[in-house]
Design a protein around this motif. Structure first.
Motif, PDB file in Angstrom:
ATOM      1  N   GLN A 212       0.840  -1.196   0.000  1.00 25.36           N
ATOM      2  CA  GLN A 212       0.000   0.000   0.000  1.00 25.36           C
ATOM      3  C   GLN A 212       0.878   1.251   0.000  1.00 25.36           C
ATOM      4  O   GLN A 212       1.729   1.421   0.875  1.00 25.36           O
ATOM      5  N   CYS A 214       1.526   4.971   0.924  1.00 29.35           N
ATOM      6  CA  CYS A 214       0.958   5.837   1.960  1.00 29.35           C
ATOM      7  C   CYS A 214       1.818   7.078   2.156  1.00 29.35           C
ATOM      8  O   CYS A 214       3.032   7.064   1.937  1.00 29.35           O
ATOM      9  N   ARG A 271      -6.866   1.567   6.247  1.00 29.04           N
ATOM     10  CA  ARG A 271      -6.725   1.016   4.900  1.00 29.04           C
ATOM     11  C   ARG A 271      -6.129  -0.404   4.955  1.00 29.04           C
ATOM     12  O   ARG A 271      -6.546  -1.278   4.184  1.00 29.04           O
ATOM     13  N   HIS A 275      -7.749  -3.912   3.367  1.00 22.07           N
ATOM     14  CA  HIS A 275      -7.085  -4.919   2.525  1.00 22.07           C
ATOM     15  C   HIS A 275      -7.203  -6.299   3.141  1.00 22.07           C
ATOM     16  O   HIS A 275      -7.463  -7.291   2.437  1.00 22.07           O
ATOM     17  N   VAL A 283       0.214  -7.089   4.507  1.00 20.96           N
ATOM     18  CA  VAL A 283       0.241  -5.788   3.840  1.00 20.96           C
ATOM     19  C   VAL A 283       1.561  -5.104   4.161  1.00 20.96           C
ATOM     20  O   VAL A 283       1.917  -4.939   5.335  1.00 20.96           O
TER      21      VAL A 283
END
Length: 310
Positions: A212, A214, A271, A275, A283
């Motif tokens: 991810q 960010c 978030r 996921h 993640v």
């Protein structure tokens, strides 16, 4: 074919081809060292130690035109004690399969249970313009590479073919191959909707790891500007897939928000949970800052306080 049970984070014993294999614990949340090539080697080793000391179990490395992935993994494994080093995008055009098998066997032997091979099918410009190869059809080329990897004749004396591998995959065909010929897939920089789709393609048993993007910044306007630049850079390789998920081709606020988790550590943690609810087992976080030459250790520390790491 080797598959990995879901929820490796609980430390379950991995079973491959009917045989019990040693454990490889990735943890719930890891770090993607996207700016590693911007750091001097000494600073990168210090950053890896910081990631481990903060409690993360996995550090992901990329490979493009900077450091060679296997050598870098060995250096950072030597600098740390427990953390898993994962090559999120080891380029299959950078090494023939025999060399990759020997390198993986060497690292597995020296650092048992601490190395995960993630293979990437590269990009036409890197394969042809930079490396001087002919770029082949991605899925067919990867399948042939895996065939050669599985039958490689060289390696450490006591080494056997290692099941510790994932494929970098975005499109359904490569995801399907990852479920067939690897533990599973690694997905870089896609929305939660894609995680749900990837899980459906892989099925319930294959490993699904996602990275991810960010941005953590106290200034909302600056955070939004940086997030937009990240989304803009990511879009060219994702146009068709994002369109299939219902996103417009233009870089609008909805698309930026889907690709980049911007805000506080609590926002990023939310978030991550999205996921996981969509099917991700692990993640990793690619923390993007305006100063890639400095590791974002404070941001990593802030995130570690808000996220499950085991």
């Amino acid at each position: 074919m080797g598959v990995c049970p879901r929820h490796l984070t609980a430390g379950e014993t991995v079973r491959t081809a009917g045989k019990t294999d040693r454990r490889l614990r990735l943890g719930s949340t890891g770090i993607w060292a996207g700016s590693a090539d911007s750091l001097p080697a000494v600073a990168l080793r210090q950053a890896a130690v910081a990631v481990e000391d903060l409690g993360y179990r996995t550090l992901w490395l990329q490979e493009a035109t900077g450091r060679e992935a296997m050598a870098q993994a060995g250096i950072l494994l030597s600098a740390t004690r427990r953390i898993v080093l994962a090559t999120g995008s080891a380029d299959i055009y950078a090494r023939d399969a025999v060399t990759t098998a020997a390198a993986q066997g060497t690292l597995d032997e020296a650092f048992p249970g601490r190395f995960l091979l993630g293979l990437w099918g590269s990009h036409p410009s890197l394969a042809e313009d930079v490396r001087g190869h002919r770029f082949g059809p991605p899925v067919e080329t990867m399948r042939a590479y895996l065939d050669a990897l599985d039958t490689a004749p060289f390696g450490p004396p006591a080494a056997t073919a290692s099941p510790h591998r994932v494929l970098s995959a975005l499109d359904p065909a490569m995801l399907a191959l990852a479920g067939e010929r690897a533990w599973g897939a690694h997905v870089l920089g896609m929305p939660v909707e894609h995680t749900r789709t990837a899980r459906a393609v892989l099925g319930p048993d294959a490993l699904l790891t996602v990275t991810q993007f960010c941005v953590l910044h106290p200034n909302r306007a600056q955070a939004a500007e940086l997030a937009r630049s990240v989304a803009t850079a990511a879009l060219p390789n994702r146009h068709g897939l994002l369109r299939d998920l219902g996103y417009a081709d233009a870089i609008d606020d909805r698309l930026v928000a889907a690709l980049v988790a911007a805000g506080s550590a609590a926002d990023v943690a939310e978030r991550v949970e999205e996921h996981r609810a969509a099917g991700a087992d692990h993640v990793s976080l690619h923390v993007v800052t305006a100063t890639p030459s400095a590791p974002p250790i404070e941001q990593w520390r802030d995130l570690a306080a808000h996220l499950p790491l085991d």
